[in-house]
Design a protein around this motif. Sequence first.
Motif, PDB file in Angstrom:
ATOM      1  N   GLY A   1       0.652  -1.075  -0.002  1.00 21.50           N
ATOM      2  CA  GLY A   1      -0.137  -0.088   0.056  1.00 21.50           C
ATOM      3  C   GLY A   1       0.814   1.240  -0.086  1.00 21.50           C
ATOM      4  N   ASN A   2       2.195   1.231  -0.143  1.00 18.08           N
ATOM      5  CA  ASN A   2       2.861   2.276  -0.051  1.00 18.08           C
ATOM      6  C   ASN A   2       3.302   2.811  -1.372  1.00 18.08           C
ATOM      7  OD1 ASN A   2       4.886   4.494   0.480  1.00 18.08           O
ATOM      8  ND2 ASN A   2       5.968   3.444   1.884  1.00 18.08           N
ATOM      9  N   ARG A   3       2.362   3.192  -2.155  1.00 19.61           N
ATOM     10  CA  ARG A   3       2.655   3.672  -3.884  1.00 19.61           C
ATOM     11  C   ARG A   3       3.864   4.766  -4.041  1.00 19.61           C
ATOM     12  NH1 ARG A   3       3.649   2.473  -8.859  1.00 19.61           N
ATOM     13  NH2 ARG A   3       3.139   4.296 -10.213  1.00 19.61           N
ATOM     14  N   ALA A   4       3.671   5.667  -3.005  1.00 19.63           N
ATOM     15  CA  ALA A   4       4.596   6.859  -3.159  1.00 19.63           C
ATOM     16  C   ALA A   4       6.186   6.414  -2.879  1.00 19.63           C
ATOM     17  CB  ALA A   4       4.351   7.791  -1.960  1.00 19.63           C
ATOM     18  N   GLY A   5       6.364   5.520  -1.744  1.00 16.63           N
ATOM     19  CA  GLY A   5       7.491   4.902  -1.446  1.00 16.63           C
ATOM     20  C   GLY A   5       8.267   4.035  -2.875  1.00 16.63           C
ATOM     21  N   ALA A   6       7.011   3.200  -3.400  1.00 17.75           N
ATOM     22  CA  ALA A   6       7.441   2.204  -4.433  1.00 17.75           C
ATOM     23  C   ALA A   6       8.121   3.250  -5.708  1.00 17.75           C
ATOM     24  CB  ALA A   6       6.224   1.765  -4.985  1.00 17.75           C
ATOM     25  N   VAL A   7       7.104   4.513  -5.914  1.00 18.13           N
ATOM     26  CA  VAL A   7       7.464   5.396  -7.124  1.00 18.13           C
ATOM     27  C   VAL A   7       8.933   5.695  -6.928  1.00 18.13           C
ATOM     28  CG1 VAL A   7       7.268   7.512  -8.237  1.00 18.13           C
ATOM     29  CG2 VAL A   7       5.242   5.890  -7.696  1.00 18.13           C
ATOM     30  N   GLN A   8       9.191   6.159  -5.606  1.00 22.95           N
ATOM     31  CA  GLN A   8      10.630   6.647  -5.364  1.00 22.95           C
ATOM     32  C   GLN A   8      11.709   5.782  -5.557  1.00 22.95           C
ATOM     33  OE1 GLN A   8      10.878   8.035  -1.438  1.00 22.95           O
ATOM     34  NE2 GLN A   8       9.708  10.004  -1.699  1.00 22.95           N
ATOM     35  N   ASP A   9      11.528   4.199  -5.380  1.00 23.96           N
ATOM     36  CA  ASP A   9      12.449   3.311  -5.640  1.00 23.96           C
ATOM     37  C   ASP A   9      12.453   3.055  -7.298  1.00 23.96           C
ATOM     38  OD1 ASP A   9      13.628   2.850  -3.129  1.00 23.96           O
ATOM     39  OD2 ASP A   9      12.063   1.233  -2.483  1.00 23.96           O
ATOM     40  N   PHE A  10      11.423   2.957  -7.777  1.00 23.01           N
ATOM     41  CA  PHE A  10      11.514   2.639  -8.998  1.00 23.01           C
ATOM     42  C   PHE A  10      12.050   3.776  -9.909  1.00 23.01           C
ATOM     43  CE2 PHE A  10       7.137   0.202  -8.661  1.00 23.01           C
ATOM     44  CZ  PHE A  10       7.775  -0.903  -8.814  1.00 23.01           C
ATOM     45  N   ASP A  11      11.955   4.897  -9.548  1.00 17.08           N
ATOM     46  CA  ASP A  11      12.751   6.139 -10.245  1.00 17.08           C
ATOM     47  C   ASP A  11      14.185   5.828  -9.976  1.00 17.08           C
ATOM     48  OD1 ASP A  11      10.235   7.129 -11.079  1.00 17.08           O
ATOM     49  OD2 ASP A  11      10.374   8.660  -9.400  1.00 17.08           O
ATOM     50  N   LYS A  12      14.788   5.270  -8.806  1.00 17.51           N
ATOM     51  CA  LYS A  12      16.027   5.366  -8.601  1.00 17.51           C
ATOM     52  C   LYS A  12      16.566   4.291  -9.288  1.00 17.51           C
ATOM     53  CE  LYS A  12      16.290   7.227  -3.947  1.00 17.51           C
ATOM     54  NZ  LYS A  12      16.513   7.005  -2.333  1.00 17.51           N
ATOM     55  N   VAL A  13      15.865   3.072  -9.445  1.00 21.70           N
ATOM     56  CA  VAL A  13      16.453   1.929 -10.054  1.00 21.70           C
ATOM     57  C   VAL A  13      16.638   2.293 -11.512  1.00 21.70           C
ATOM     58  CG1 VAL A  13      15.809  -0.286 -11.194  1.00 21.70           C
ATOM     59  CG2 VAL A  13      15.679   0.133  -8.648  1.00 21.70           C
ATOM     60  N   LEU A  14      15.537   3.071 -12.282  1.00 22.79           N
ATOM     61  CA  LEU A  14      15.545   3.495 -13.567  1.00 22.79           C
ATOM     62  C   LEU A  14      16.696   4.332 -13.828  1.00 22.79           C
ATOM     63  CD1 LEU A  14      11.859   3.323 -14.461  1.00 22.79           C
ATOM     64  CD2 LEU A  14      13.558   1.434 -15.025  1.00 22.79           C
ATOM     65  N   ALA A  15      17.166   5.231 -12.810  1.00 22.73           N
ATOM     66  CA  ALA A  15      18.127   6.211 -13.079  1.00 22.73           C
ATOM     67  C   ALA A  15      19.467   5.662 -12.892  1.00 22.73           C
ATOM     68  CB  ALA A  15      17.929   7.368 -11.928  1.00 22.73           C
ATOM     69  N   SER A  16      19.738   4.491 -12.404  1.00 25.06           N
ATOM     70  CA  SER A  16      20.767   3.826 -12.419  1.00 25.06           C
ATOM     71  C   SER A  16      21.578   3.581 -13.545  1.00 25.06           C
ATOM     72  CB  SER A  16      20.662   2.280 -11.690  1.00 25.06           C
ATOM     73  OG  SER A  16      22.088   1.707 -11.613  1.00 25.06           O
ATOM     74  N   ASN A  17      22.811   3.871 -13.221  1.00 25.29           N
ATOM     75  CA  ASN A  17      23.916   3.955 -14.734  1.00 25.29           C
ATOM     76  C   ASN A  17      24.675   2.591 -14.712  1.00 25.29           C
ATOM     77  OD1 ASN A  17      25.868   4.117 -12.492  1.00 25.29           O
ATOM     78  ND2 ASN A  17      26.608   6.049 -13.418  1.00 25.29           N
ATOM     79  N   VAL A  18      24.131   1.604 -13.895  1.00 23.75           N
ATOM     80  CA  VAL A  18      24.851   0.161 -14.016  1.00 23.75           C
ATOM     81  C   VAL A  18      23.969  -0.734 -14.790  1.00 23.75           C
ATOM     82  CG1 VAL A  18      26.012   0.691 -11.989  1.00 23.75           C
ATOM     83  CG2 VAL A  18      24.073  -0.611 -11.735  1.00 23.75           C
ATOM     84  N   LEU A  19      22.794  -0.463 -15.438  1.00 21.58           N
ATOM     85  CA  LEU A  19      22.040  -1.424 -15.908  1.00 21.58           C
ATOM     86  C   LEU A  19      22.330  -1.691 -17.267  1.00 21.58           C
ATOM     87  CD1 LEU A  19      18.231   0.166 -14.661  1.00 21.58           C
ATOM     88  CD2 LEU A  19      19.805  -1.779 -13.605  1.00 21.58           C
ATOM     89  N   THR A  20      22.185  -3.148 -17.756  1.00 21.45           N
ATOM     90  CA  THR A  20      21.994  -3.383 -19.025  1.00 21.45           C
ATOM     91  C   THR A  20      21.007  -2.916 -19.751  1.00 21.45           C
ATOM     92  OG1 THR A  20      21.063  -5.590 -18.685  1.00 21.45           O
ATOM     93  CG2 THR A  20      23.712  -5.110 -18.295  1.00 21.45           C
ATOM     94  N   ASP A  21      20.800  -3.156 -21.288  1.00 20.79           N
ATOM     95  CA  ASP A  21      19.743  -2.861 -21.913  1.00 20.79           C
ATOM     96  C   ASP A  21      18.599  -3.524 -21.399  1.00 20.79           C
ATOM     97  OD1 ASP A  21      21.133  -0.920 -23.029  1.00 20.79           O
ATOM     98  OD2 ASP A  21      21.567  -1.958 -24.934  1.00 20.79           O
ATOM     99  N   GLN A  22      18.936  -4.927 -21.266  1.00 22.28           N
ATOM    100  CA  GLN A  22      17.864  -5.882 -20.807  1.00 22.28           C
ATOM    101  C   GLN A  22      17.225  -5.592 -19.366  1.00 22.28           C
ATOM    102  OE1 GLN A  22      19.880  -9.742 -21.344  1.00 22.28           O
ATOM    103  NE2 GLN A  22      20.045  -9.259 -23.552  1.00 22.28           N
ATOM    104  N   GLU A  23      18.019  -5.165 -18.637  1.00 22.98           N
ATOM    105  CA  GLU A  23      17.545  -5.030 -17.441  1.00 22.98           C
ATOM    106  C   GLU A  23      16.515  -3.689 -17.307  1.00 22.98           C
ATOM    107  OE1 GLU A  23      21.027  -6.735 -14.348  1.00 22.98           O
ATOM    108  OE2 GLU A  23      21.318  -4.705 -15.287  1.00 22.98           O
TER     109      GLU A  23
END
Length: 536
Positions: free
Chosen positions: A489-511
Amino acid sequence: MRFQAMGRMRRVTAAAMLAMTVSGIALVAHTPALAQEPALVGPAWTAADKAYSAYQAKDYATAAAQAREALRLRPDVARLWLLLMDALDAQGDVAESVAAAKDAIAAGVQDPAITARLRSQSKVLAQAPSLAANKALEARNPKAALVEIRKAIALVPDDLSYRVLLIYALIADDQIEAAEQAATAAIAVDPKSFLPQVLRGYLRERLGRINEANQDFDSALTDEVLTGPDARDVRLVIADAAIAAGNPRRALKILDPLGDTQDPSVKARRDAASAQDATPSIVPKDAFKTLPVPYQKCRDTPYGPACTLVPATTPPGAGGVANPGFKAADEAYKAYADGNYTLAEKRIREALAVSPSNAAWRRLLIDTLERSNQFAALDAAIGEAIAAGEDDPALLGLRSMAQTRLGEPSAILALKQMAEKNPKAAVDSAKKAVQQAPHAMVFRIVLIQALMAAGQTKEAAAAAASAVEEDENDVLPRILRAYLLQATGNRAGAVQDFDKVLASNVLTDQEILNYSLIAANAALAAGKPDDAIKIL
């Protein structure tokens, strides 16, 4: 090498968790490039509608059957292939899901989500033969290891770690020429990596092809990732090769960049090379034929397992000294070279009892305990070495590996218990693994998976939060925490984590693709279609 396989387990778990997450939230992953595909009509539409309805009702067998019927009529529709794969995944049939992805590609479907899923799921399937190969090598059965590791390579041919494991299996089977050819194939997979180049150089030296070996060694040293302790270890390995080949001045040149250091391992090589330069006969002329194998050591990182090489305890030509423990130590070295680790441990402990401050002998004890898989004793020996003033960063990495191996049986048991539909027992086993190796992220991921399988969502969210605290830069626990935050039920916290993950510079194209789909699915599940579109 086994630690590397366990390190890859986190990628296995990631793939399994991603598949579960994508299957469990919404059907965005079933609808790529929708506007580019002709609409479904007639019997194809009817079968697809039944498949989607069955999937939503969690009747995955019917969903798979109806998806196959729809695909029989419309094999060009990527979203139907993805639906079929999700239905098969939900039934735990990863092999069939991989086969479906291959069928889709064979049918001419070009979709990045299918390609990404095929790769991630092939990695899942490759783990079993990889672990079996490691177990076979530990049991000194290289022929069985070769059968298994070739299965893993067939599934994921561009995975360098599997190809390196093949090299070691061939060396263990005394197939030096075949190992050299395998090293060449590994270099083709990653031409810039120092690891296969050093191994090919070692193998070419064993074969007497010294000039070619030196070319490989020199090329390996240009790898920009070689810094700090890793660079030091690789230079020691190459210096040993130069000494064994009768080229002490090359060995000294290789060691020059390490500077004026009192590092006992560096000093031992410089002393041996200088002595060989003055008296060549101290090193046998054919020493290159029996050069010890430079084994690899690995540590887990957000990028996956990072591996380097472990130099021999002493260089070729290291002679005896006037020390009352030398005879026992000399017997220990010989036993170690013969693979008789029980005798090696007994004799080196006798030598250390006479000369407890001998750093080289302490390292032989550590190496012996590592090879004989005595991880509790290894942890204790490393602690004693550190207490004695040794500050080699490699010891800390080895200690972490020892602790990880102590927890590994519990983690493997947890995975087995989950496969047997016993998640509560899996939770207990995973907790034990985390207690034994609290810094091993792979065990924390297994614990999160076990808690989710047991329906303990709040506890899984807490475990994910603890994992994020352990390593803020690792995207995997953060993506899992994001999913679990939304589930609680913590959508706001989830959005923050999703944003941090997608802003990471260590992800492969597949990730990036997989994580974007997860974040978009979560947005849809939360009734935020505009957010989903922005993410994609």
